[in-house]
Design a protein around this motif. Structure first.
Motif, PDB file in Angstrom:
ATOM      1  N   PHE A 329       0.836  -1.198   0.000  1.00 10.37           N
ATOM      2  CA  PHE A 329       0.000   0.000   0.000  1.00 10.37           C
ATOM      3  C   PHE A 329       0.876   1.255   0.000  1.00 10.37           C
ATOM      4  O   PHE A 329       0.551   2.264   0.633  1.00 10.37           O
ATOM      5  CB  PHE A 329      -0.957   0.008   1.197  1.00 10.37           C
ATOM      6  N   MET A 353      -8.454   3.501   2.797  1.00 12.55           N
ATOM      7  CA  MET A 353      -8.477   2.780   1.537  1.00 12.55           C
ATOM      8  C   MET A 353      -8.845   3.715   0.370  1.00 12.55           C
ATOM      9  O   MET A 353      -9.393   4.800   0.574  1.00 12.55           O
ATOM     10  CB  MET A 353      -9.481   1.624   1.618  1.00 12.55           C
ATOM     11  N   ASN A 494     -12.735   5.370   4.346  1.00  7.81           N
ATOM     12  CA  ASN A 494     -13.249   4.037   4.683  1.00  7.81           C
ATOM     13  C   ASN A 494     -14.760   3.980   4.492  1.00  7.81           C
ATOM     14  O   ASN A 494     -15.487   4.901   4.879  1.00  7.81           O
ATOM     15  CB  ASN A 494     -12.921   3.678   6.131  1.00  7.81           C
ATOM     16  N   VAL A 499     -15.023  -6.050   5.053  1.00  9.26           N
ATOM     17  CA  VAL A 499     -13.775  -6.272   4.329  1.00  9.26           C
ATOM     18  C   VAL A 499     -13.934  -7.547   3.501  1.00  9.26           C
ATOM     19  O   VAL A 499     -14.753  -8.417   3.842  1.00  9.26           O
ATOM     20  CB  VAL A 499     -12.575  -6.385   5.285  1.00  9.26           C
ATOM     21  N   TYR A 530      -5.906  -6.752  -5.088  1.00  8.39           N
ATOM     22  CA  TYR A 530      -5.170  -7.797  -4.364  1.00  8.39           C
ATOM     23  C   TYR A 530      -3.705  -7.390  -4.235  1.00  8.39           C
ATOM     24  O   TYR A 530      -3.146  -6.702  -5.100  1.00  8.39           O
ATOM     25  CB  TYR A 530      -5.249  -9.135  -5.114  1.00  8.39           C
ATOM     26  N   GLN A 546       0.778  -5.181  -6.493  1.00  7.34           N
ATOM     27  CA  GLN A 546      -0.646  -4.866  -6.357  1.00  7.34           C
ATOM     28  C   GLN A 546      -1.358  -5.040  -7.692  1.00  7.34           C
ATOM     29  O   GLN A 546      -0.866  -4.610  -8.738  1.00  7.34           O
ATOM     30  CB  GLN A 546      -0.820  -3.431  -5.867  1.00  7.34           C
ATOM     31  N   GLU A 571      -3.549 -11.284  -0.326  1.00  9.10           N
ATOM     32  CA  GLU A 571      -4.593 -10.637   0.451  1.00  9.10           C
ATOM     33  C   GLU A 571      -5.464  -9.825  -0.492  1.00  9.10           C
ATOM     34  O   GLU A 571      -5.001  -9.381  -1.555  1.00  9.10           O
ATOM     35  CB  GLU A 571      -4.006  -9.734   1.542  1.00  9.10           C
ATOM     36  N   PHE A 573      -8.320  -6.504  -0.862  1.00  7.73           N
ATOM     37  CA  PHE A 573      -8.713  -5.260  -0.194  1.00  7.73           C
ATOM     38  C   PHE A 573      -9.878  -4.629  -0.943  1.00  7.73           C
ATOM     39  O   PHE A 573     -10.099  -4.889  -2.126  1.00  7.73           O
ATOM     40  CB  PHE A 573      -7.525  -4.293  -0.092  1.00  7.73           C
ATOM     41  N   ASN A 574     -10.624  -3.827  -0.234  1.00  7.64           N
ATOM     42  CA  ASN A 574     -11.678  -3.024  -0.846  1.00  7.64           C
ATOM     43  C   ASN A 574     -11.776  -1.699  -0.109  1.00  7.64           C
ATOM     44  O   ASN A 574     -10.839  -1.320   0.623  1.00  7.64           O
ATOM     45  CB  ASN A 574     -13.019  -3.776  -0.885  1.00  7.64           C
ATOM     46  N   GLY A 577     -11.484  -2.130   3.922  1.00 10.60           N
ATOM     47  CA  GLY A 577     -10.301  -2.617   4.605  1.00 10.60           C
ATOM     48  C   GLY A 577      -9.627  -3.749   3.857  1.00 10.60           C
ATOM     49  O   GLY A 577      -9.817  -3.919   2.647  1.00 10.60           O
ATOM     50  N   VAL A 578      -8.852  -4.536   4.587  1.00  9.71           N
ATOM     51  CA  VAL A 578      -7.994  -5.570   3.999  1.00  9.71           C
ATOM     52  C   VAL A 578      -8.329  -6.919   4.623  1.00  9.71           C
ATOM     53  O   VAL A 578      -8.541  -7.020   5.841  1.00  9.71           O
ATOM     54  CB  VAL A 578      -6.505  -5.245   4.242  1.00  9.71           C
ATOM     55  N   SER A 579      -8.353  -7.957   3.803  1.00  7.36           N
ATOM     56  CA  SER A 579      -8.616  -9.311   4.299  1.00  7.36           C
ATOM     57  C   SER A 579      -7.427  -9.836   5.091  1.00  7.36           C
ATOM     58  O   SER A 579      -6.341  -9.235   5.108  1.00  7.36           O
ATOM     59  CB  SER A 579      -8.886 -10.252   3.129  1.00  7.36           C
TER      60      SER A 579
END
Length: 588
Positions: A329, A353, A494, A499, A530, A546, A571, A573-574, A577-579
């Motif tokens: 990120f 995000m 956010n 997530v 991702y 990414q 991982e 993300f959206n 947040g992040v998984s």
């Protein structure tokens, strides 16, 4: 109706407080590319191409304050907190300006030296914050033709009080090194010698081209030396500044002139995906809390291949002495540290995000085919342009649902620019940011007309407090260029949803050519993108690539080192947040 005097005073007082809050919020975060007043670059003056650029950064911590030197800027920057940078000019400066400068702080003195193939002086200053510089020597000996020292680095070994120089910028020659003689005003001492060459046949990331796909012979450049726990880390940039895979690597040795051993965990700073791609040719330094940082050069390449911006990432050394830079990120907002951080600096990520990716945009006007849809595609080489550069032009992004808006980044494009003088009275940027819940009633949340005029090609605005809104508007006031053009309108914050789930069916299969691996994963509902994470051990996943959810879920990674086992994870993300990170996949 007449307002009572006391009540009128209260209303004015409250308005002033609100206005001051909007305009003078103390910033605590930063976002790559760096938000500084990049200068117009005149390398292509004869072609009449005008564009702002900054590359090859060197940040030096000198007596607890920070000084940044950058290619062809006519001066340098000074900061006390690494958030606010003030541009300075100097009483003495190389006549032709500086490319890829070297700088080093030793005791109370800051030394500065330019890239050169000719004899050139080393400058010094005991008051760099005042722009006062003097000649430390009048010349350095010429080296053989094409050798340099181009892209130099000056290193002072505090333990031995010895001085060294490293340099090189070529796809033919190696990185060179030499001891310097302090008794002779830092003249070369003895013979210079080769430190190492690139080896793209075994180091996949050293291959040239986009995603290391071009057979053209790669370039090494940007030497830098860091001493940590008695080891010498000789760093270098490769394979070329004009692609997304520009990175920093390192060799490690027990002595400042080697021999050096290639670090199997290379590259140490690598950011091939996302908005600000490229992380090569910078330097490594420590802040006032002992944290390491790695600077680098990010690629724009719209007006010219060498059109670039600057980035910086949290960096460090793990318990095994492995060097790393954290680019996960890396172009999202991060906190500026006020203490010693733990691990690899993940705690600096704000968790804000990207809310604007591929969201619909409405423009007040559009020039030709340069549509507003291009300002949310996370590509700095596409852009929107207005029919006229006049106050009141607007861009309005609908992020789809009400969210907490926390920061904005506006990235300008130099399209058909006619600026060939860095005149601060003319070259500056001003705009307003407004938000709305319904697209009808608007609130000003940032107003750059209320701050001192300065140029901000990558303007980053941290809001004083989160604003609940669905619509975000850019309202134009001023840029110096004849055409108003913006490459990206990035909105961070956010959402209120869930997530994404951790992606499953993640696979990593090494090819017969061990420099490459085929990656695949199953897309997750509701994901924006991702991060593929990898490294040489399950607890050393220092590399990140990414991807966006609308891109293919397969990828050929061409950045591996031959003979080195790897571990991969993923991982999602959206906007919320992040998984959790997936289990690691081992690849021999």
């Amino acid at each position: 109706m007449k307002v009572p005097r006391k009540k009128h005073f209260s209303l004015v007082f409250l308005f002033c407080l609100l206005f001051t809050e909007i305009c003078s919020h103390a910033q605590t975060t930063y976002c790559n590319p760096m938000d500084i007043d990049y200068k117009y670059n005149f390398e292509q003056l004869n072609e009449h191409i005008s564009y702002r650029s900054g590359a090859d950064p060197v940040i030096i911590n000198h007596k607890g304050e920070y000084f940044m030197f950058v290619t062809i800027q006519g001066g340098y920057w000074h900061s006390k907190d690494m958030l606010s940078w003030k541009y300075l000019t100097a009483n003495r400066w190389p006549f032709e300006d500086m490319c890829a400068p070297a700088a080093v702080s030793v005791r109370d003195t800051l030394f500065l030296f330019q890239s050169t193939f000719e004899s050139r002086p080393i400058l010094y200053s005991v008051a760099p914050e005042k722009g006062i510089w003097e000649f430390y020597n009048r010349w350095t000996p010429r080296l053989p033709k094409d050798i340099g020292p181009w892209d130099p680095a000056i290193f002072h070994d505090a333990d031995t009080d010895k001085w060294y120089m490293y340099w090189g910028s070529s796809n033919v020659y190696p990185i060179f090194g030499s001891e310097l003689d302090h008794s002779k005003r830092l003249a070369f001492k003895g013979q210079y010698q080769a430190m190492f060459w690139l080896n793209p046949y075994e180091h996949g990331w050293e291959r040239f081209g986009p995603n290391h796909s071009d057979p053209f012979k790669p370039f090494t450049e940007g030497a830098w030396m860091t001493k940590h726990n008695g080891k010498y880390y000789l760093q270098y940039g490769a394979p070329g500044t004009e692609y997304n895979v520009y990175a920093n690597g390192t060799y490690v040795g027990d002595n400042p002139l080697g021999p050096f051993t290639y670090a199997p965990y290379n590259p140490v700073s690598y950011k091939p995906g996302g908005f600000a791609t490229g992380a090569g040719h910078g330097n490594t330094f420590q802040d006032n809390y002992g944290n390491y940082w790695n600077t680098g050069t990010s690629w724009i390449g719209l007006n010219w291949a060498m059109e670039r911006r600057m980035v910086r990432y949290a960096a460090g050394f793990d318990k095994d002495g492995h060097m790393f830079a954290n680019t996960r990120f890396g172009d999202f907002p991060h906190k500026m540290t006020t203490k010693k951080w733990e691990g690899k600096g993940d705690e600096l990520f704000t968790g804000w995000m990207l809310l604007s990716y591929k969201k619909p945009v409405t423009a007040s006007s559009t020039l030709d085919t340069m549509s507003a849809a291009k300002i949310t595609d996370e590509n700095p080489r596409t852009f929107w342009a207005a029919k006229q550069n006049k106050p009141g032009e607007t861009l309005t992004v609908d992020i789809g649902k009400e969210s907490d808006i926390k920061a904005i980044q506006i990235n300008y494009t130099d399209y058909k620019s006619d600026i060939f003088a860095n005149d601060p009275e003319k070259v500056y940027t001003q705009f307003k940011i407004l938000t709305s819940k319904d697209g009808k009633k608007w609130e000003v949340v940032s107003d750059l007309t209320q701050e001192p005029k300065r140029d901000r090609p990558c303007a980053y605005i941290e809001l004083s407090q989160p604003v609940k809104a669905r619509y975000v508007r850019y309202e134009h006031v001023y840029v110096a260029s004849p055409i108003l053009a913006i490459s990206e309108f990035r909105i961070f914050g956010n959402g209120y949803g869930k997530v994404p789930e951790t992606p499953d069916s993640f696979k990593a299969v090494r090819q017969k050519d061990a420099r490459n691996a085929d990656l695949s994963w199953k897309k997750v509902a509701g994901a924006t993108g991702y991060n593929i994470l990898w490294g040489i051990a399950p607890d050393k996943l220092y590399q990140t690539y990414q991807f966006w959810n609308d891109e293919p879920e397969t990828f050929e990674l061409r950045a591996l080192n031959v003979g080195v086992p790897y571990y991969f994870a993923i991982e999602a993300f959206n906007e919320n947040g992040v998984s959790k990170i997936s289990e690691t996949v081992a690849v021999k």
